[in-house]
Design a protein around this motif. Structure first.
Motif, PDB file in Angstrom:
ATOM      1  N   VAL A 107      18.122  10.467   4.628  1.00  0.00           N
ATOM      2  CA  VAL A 107      17.693  11.596   3.798  1.00  0.00           C
ATOM      3  C   VAL A 107      17.227  12.789   4.634  1.00  0.00           C
ATOM      4  N   ALA A 108      17.056  12.592   5.938  1.00  0.00           N
ATOM      5  CA  ALA A 108      16.670  13.693   6.824  1.00  0.00           C
ATOM      6  C   ALA A 108      17.028  13.310   8.253  1.00  0.00           C
ATOM      7  N   VAL A 109      17.424  14.306   9.045  1.00  0.00           N
ATOM      8  CA  VAL A 109      17.745  14.064  10.452  1.00  0.00           C
ATOM      9  C   VAL A 109      16.909  14.981  11.331  1.00  0.00           C
ATOM     10  N   GLY A 110      16.543  14.476  12.499  1.00  0.00           N
ATOM     11  CA  GLY A 110      15.754  15.256  13.433  1.00  0.00           C
ATOM     12  C   GLY A 110      16.618  16.081  14.370  1.00  0.00           C
ATOM     13  N   GLU A 111      15.959  16.837  15.195  1.00  0.00           N
ATOM     14  CA  GLU A 111      16.646  17.689  16.168  1.00  0.00           C
ATOM     15  C   GLU A 111      17.534  16.863  17.089  1.00  0.00           C
ATOM     16  N   ILE A 165      15.056   7.375   6.510  1.00  0.00           N
ATOM     17  CA  ILE A 165      15.906   6.583   5.626  1.00  0.00           C
ATOM     18  C   ILE A 165      15.166   6.285   4.329  1.00  0.00           C
ATOM     19  N   LYS A 166      15.882   6.433   3.218  1.00  0.00           N
ATOM     20  CA  LYS A 166      15.401   5.929   1.928  1.00  0.00           C
ATOM     21  C   LYS A 166      15.990   4.538   1.776  1.00  0.00           C
ATOM     22  N   LEU A 167      15.131   3.534   1.805  1.00  0.00           N
ATOM     23  CA  LEU A 167      15.603   2.156   1.793  1.00  0.00           C
ATOM     24  C   LEU A 167      16.110   1.757   0.412  1.00  0.00           C
ATOM     25  N   ALA A 168      17.208   1.011   0.415  1.00  0.00           N
ATOM     26  CA  ALA A 168      17.737   0.420  -0.814  1.00  0.00           C
ATOM     27  C   ALA A 168      17.341  -1.044  -0.923  1.00  0.00           C
ATOM     28  N   ALA A 169      17.282  -1.727   0.226  1.00  0.00           N
ATOM     29  CA  ALA A 169      16.976  -3.151   0.225  1.00  0.00           C
ATOM     30  C   ALA A 169      16.467  -3.569   1.590  1.00  0.00           C
ATOM     31  N   VAL A 183      20.275  15.269  16.510  1.00  0.00           N
ATOM     32  CA  VAL A 183      21.026  14.159  15.917  1.00  0.00           C
ATOM     33  C   VAL A 183      22.377  14.674  15.442  1.00  0.00           C
ATOM     34  N   ASN A 184      23.430  14.178  16.063  1.00  0.00           N
ATOM     35  CA  ASN A 184      24.787  14.611  15.719  1.00  0.00           C
ATOM     36  C   ASN A 184      25.637  13.505  15.099  1.00  0.00           C
ATOM     37  N   ASP A 185      25.264  12.241  15.338  1.00  0.00           N
ATOM     38  CA  ASP A 185      26.090  11.133  14.874  1.00  0.00           C
ATOM     39  C   ASP A 185      25.747  10.681  13.460  1.00  0.00           C
ATOM     40  N   TYR A 186      24.662  11.204  12.896  1.00  0.00           N
ATOM     41  CA  TYR A 186      24.253  10.833  11.550  1.00  0.00           C
ATOM     42  C   TYR A 186      23.987  12.095  10.748  1.00  0.00           C
ATOM     43  N   LYS A 187      24.249  12.016   9.454  1.00  0.00           N
ATOM     44  CA  LYS A 187      23.987  13.151   8.566  1.00  0.00           C
ATOM     45  C   LYS A 187      23.376  12.642   7.264  1.00  0.00           C
ATOM     46  N   VAL A 188      22.759  13.527   6.528  1.00  0.00           N
ATOM     47  CA  VAL A 188      22.174  13.164   5.239  1.00  0.00           C
ATOM     48  C   VAL A 188      23.269  12.573   4.346  1.00  0.00           C
ATOM     49  N   GLY A 189      22.955  11.443   3.744  1.00  0.00           N
ATOM     50  CA  GLY A 189      23.913  10.761   2.877  1.00  0.00           C
ATOM     51  C   GLY A 189      24.577   9.559   3.519  1.00  0.00           C
ATOM     52  N   ASP A 190      24.508   9.454   4.858  1.00  0.00           N
ATOM     53  CA  ASP A 190      25.096   8.292   5.534  1.00  0.00           C
ATOM     54  C   ASP A 190      24.368   7.013   5.125  1.00  0.00           C
ATOM     55  N   HIS A 191      25.130   5.935   5.000  1.00  0.00           N
ATOM     56  CA  HIS A 191      24.551   4.612   4.774  1.00  0.00           C
ATOM     57  C   HIS A 191      24.358   3.928   6.121  1.00  0.00           C
ATOM     58  N   VAL A 192      23.189   3.345   6.311  1.00  0.00           N
ATOM     59  CA  VAL A 192      22.859   2.746   7.603  1.00  0.00           C
ATOM     60  C   VAL A 192      22.156   1.407   7.421  1.00  0.00           C
ATOM     61  N   GLU A 208       0.833  -1.201   0.000  1.00  0.00           N
ATOM     62  CA  GLU A 208       0.000   0.000   0.000  1.00  0.00           C
ATOM     63  C   GLU A 208       0.870   1.255   0.000  1.00  0.00           C
ATOM     64  N   GLU A 209       0.290   2.337  -0.438  1.00  0.00           N
ATOM     65  CA  GLU A 209       0.954   3.629  -0.289  1.00  0.00           C
ATOM     66  C   GLU A 209       0.672   4.154   1.116  1.00  0.00           C
ATOM     67  N   ILE A 210       1.700   4.665   1.758  1.00  0.00           N
ATOM     68  CA  ILE A 210       1.579   5.189   3.114  1.00  0.00           C
ATOM     69  C   ILE A 210       2.205   6.571   3.184  1.00  0.00           C
ATOM     70  N   THR A 211       2.046   7.216   4.331  1.00  0.00           N
ATOM     71  CA  THR A 211       2.712   8.485   4.599  1.00  0.00           C
ATOM     72  C   THR A 211       3.689   8.287   5.744  1.00  0.00           C
ATOM     73  N   VAL A 212       4.905   8.732   5.543  1.00  0.00           N
ATOM     74  CA  VAL A 212       5.948   8.648   6.558  1.00  0.00           C
ATOM     75  C   VAL A 212       6.271  10.061   7.024  1.00  0.00           C
ATOM     76  N   GLU A 213       6.103  10.309   8.317  1.00  0.00           N
ATOM     77  CA  GLU A 213       6.331  11.646   8.856  1.00  0.00           C
ATOM     78  C   GLU A 213       7.817  11.958   8.986  1.00  0.00           C
ATOM     79  N   ALA A 214       8.119  13.243   9.009  1.00  0.00           N
ATOM     80  CA  ALA A 214       9.496  13.701   9.173  1.00  0.00           C
ATOM     81  C   ALA A 214      10.042  13.252  10.529  1.00  0.00           C
ATOM     82  N   PRO A 215      11.357  13.079  10.633  1.00  0.00           N
ATOM     83  CA  PRO A 215      11.942  12.662  11.917  1.00  0.00           C
ATOM     84  C   PRO A 215      11.813  13.734  12.986  1.00  0.00           C
TER      85      PRO A 215
END
Length: 369
Positions: free
Chosen positions: A70-74, A34-38, A76-85, A20-27
Motif C-alpha cells: 500500500v506504500a513504498v519507500g524511497e 503491506i496491508k495483510l490479508a492473511a 524502491v523500484n521492484d515493488y509498487k502499490v498493489g503488488d501482492h507479496v 492491541e492497537e498499534i501504530t505502523v510508521e510509513a516505509p
C-alpha cells in the motif's frame, strides 16, 4: 503515511498473546508497507511466546504473511502499490557470500533482523509510544506492517493470499527440506517424524520428489490419518510402539534413505538418524531449545557413511522457490487448501494459539478484514 492497526503481541513469556492497537510508521528507504490479508499461526510463533526461541518482548508475532503493498519507500523500484507479496522471515541482502553462492537462507543480514528491521530500527509502536519488536523482521500478524524489501517476495496476483501466506514458512520449510536439502531421489524410502504443519509438508515434499515409501511417525492417530492425505504410505504411532526405531527398521526392511525430524527435540533427531540405512541422510528441521542436544554413535557416521544435517527454511531461495511452489499448487501437485484446518479473525488470535498448542490444527490462519 502512518497507519493504525491491530496486532497480535507477546507481552510476557508463558502468558496468552494479546491483541492491541498499534501504530505502523510509513516505509523508509528500501521498505514497503503491506496491508495483510492473511497470516499463518506457526509453531515458531508459539516458541517465541514460551521462550524456546529467546526473543525480547514486547514482540509483534507473525512471519508467515501475505498481503498487498500500500506504500513504498524511497529507492524502491521492484515493488509498487498493489503488488501482492509474501513475507520471508529470512532477510536476504543479496550481497554476502551466502546470498552470492545461492544460499540466501543463511544470509548474514538475517542475524541483524531478528526482532527489528535490517538497519536495527523499528516502525512499530504501541499506543503509548513505546517501541514494539517484530518477529524475524516481519511482525506480520497485524493488519498492517512495514518491512524491508529484503524480507518480501512478489507473487502472482491470481494466487489466493490466504494460501500464499502458508508458503512463507511452513510449506517452504517442509517441502524444501525434502526437495532442496535432502534432494530426495525417486523410488527412495523416507521417514518423517512429526506430523504438524512442517511435517505434513515434508511428507508432501517427499511425495513430490517421487519417494516410493513414506513413513509418517507421530503420537496422534488424528495427525497420522492426516499424514496419509499428504502422501504418507505407512504410519507409525510411536506412543504405541515399545521401540519406534526398531519398528521402523522392520517396516522399511533395513532402514530409510532419508529421515526428517520435524519436532524440535534432540531425542527425536537421534531416532531419525537411527532409522537410516547405510548411506542415508537424516535432516533436522524442527527448532529445538538452545540447551537441547543430540547423541549418536560417532562410528556409524564413518562405517555407514550416514549424514546428519540441518535444514533452515527448507534451504530456500525464496524468490525462486515461492513462485515454484505456487506453480505446483496450480498444477494440483501441492496441497495448500487442505492444510488450513481453521481460519480465525485477529480477535480470535488467543484461541488460535491455544488450538495450536493443543495440536488441533494442521495450520490455523488469521484472516484480516
Amino acid at each position: 503515511m502512518e497507519q493504525k492497526a491491530r496486532a497480535v503481541i507477546c507481552r510476557e513469556i508463558n502468558q496468552p498473546v494479546v491483541v492491541e492497537e498499534i501504530t505502523v510508521e510509513a516505509p523508509r528507504r528500501g521498505e514497503v508497507m503491506i496491508k495483510l490479508a492473511a497470516c499463518g499461526v506457526c509453531h515458531s510463533d508459539l516458541s517465541a511466546t514460551n521462550g524456546t526461541i529467546p526473543f525480547p518482548v514486547p514482540l509483534i508475532l507473525g512471519h508467515e504473511g501475505a498481503g498487498t503493498v500500500v506504500a513504498v519507500g524511497e529507492g524502491v523500484n521492484d515493488y509498487k502499490v498493489g503488488d501482492h507479496v509474501v513475507s520471508s522471515f529470512v532477510s536476504m541482502c543479496g550481497k554476502c557470500r551466502y546470498c552470492q553462492t545461492g544460499r540466501p537462507q543463511l544470509c548474514d543480514q538475517a542475524n541483524k533482523a531478528m526482532t527489528t528491521l535490517p538497519d536495527g530500527t523499528l516502525r512499530t509502536r504501541d499506543m503509548n509510544g513505546a517501541p514494539l519488536n517484530v518477529f524475524s523482521g516481519c511482525g506480520v500478524m497485524a493488519e498492517y506492517a512495514t518491512l524491508h524489501t529484503d524480507n518480501v517476495v512478489k507473487v502472482d496476483q491470481q494466487m489466493p493470499l490466504d494460501k500464499a501466506a502458508l508458503i512463507g514458512c511452513g510449506v517452504m520449510t517442509g517441502v524444501g527440506a525434502a526437495v532442496n536439502t535432502a534432494k530426495v531421489d525417486p523410488g527412495s524410502i523416507a521417514v518423517v517424524f512429526g506430523c504438524g504443519g512442517v511435517g505434513l509438508n515434508a511428507i508432501q515434499g517427499c511425495a513430490i520428489a517421487g519417494a516410493r515409501m513414506i513413513v509418517a511417525v507421530d503420537t496422534s492417530d488424528a495427525k497420522l490419518e492426516m499424514a496419509r492425505q499428504f502422501g504418507a504410505t505407512h504410519v507409525v504411532n510411536s506412543k504405541s510402539e515399545e521401540n519406534a526405531v526398531k519398528a521402523i527398521l522392520k517396516l522399511t526392511e533395513g532402514g530409510a534413505d532419508y529421515a526428517f525430524e520435524c519436532v524440535g527435540l534432540g531425542d527425536i533427531a537421534a531416532q531419525a538418524y537411527g532409522v537410516l540405512r547405510k548411506g542415508g541422510t537424516a535432516v533436522v528441521v524442527g527448532v529445538a531449545s538452545p540447551k537441547d542436544t543430540t547423541s549418536i554413535r560417532t562410528a556409524t557416521l564413518t562405517f555407514g557413511e550416514k549424514t546428519l544435517t540441518g535444514s533452515y527454511f527448507g534451504s530456500a531461495r525464496p524468490r525462486e522457490d515461492f513462485p515454484r511452489l505456487i506453480g505446483l499448487y496450480r498444477a494440483h501437485r501441492l496441497k495448500l487448501d487442505e492444510l488450513i484446518t481453521r481460519t480465525y479473525s485477529i480477535g480470535e488470535a488467543p484461541q488460535a494459539f491455544a488450538d495450536m498448542q493443543a495440536g488441533r490444527n494442521a495450520r490455523g490462519v488469521i484472516v484480516f478484514d
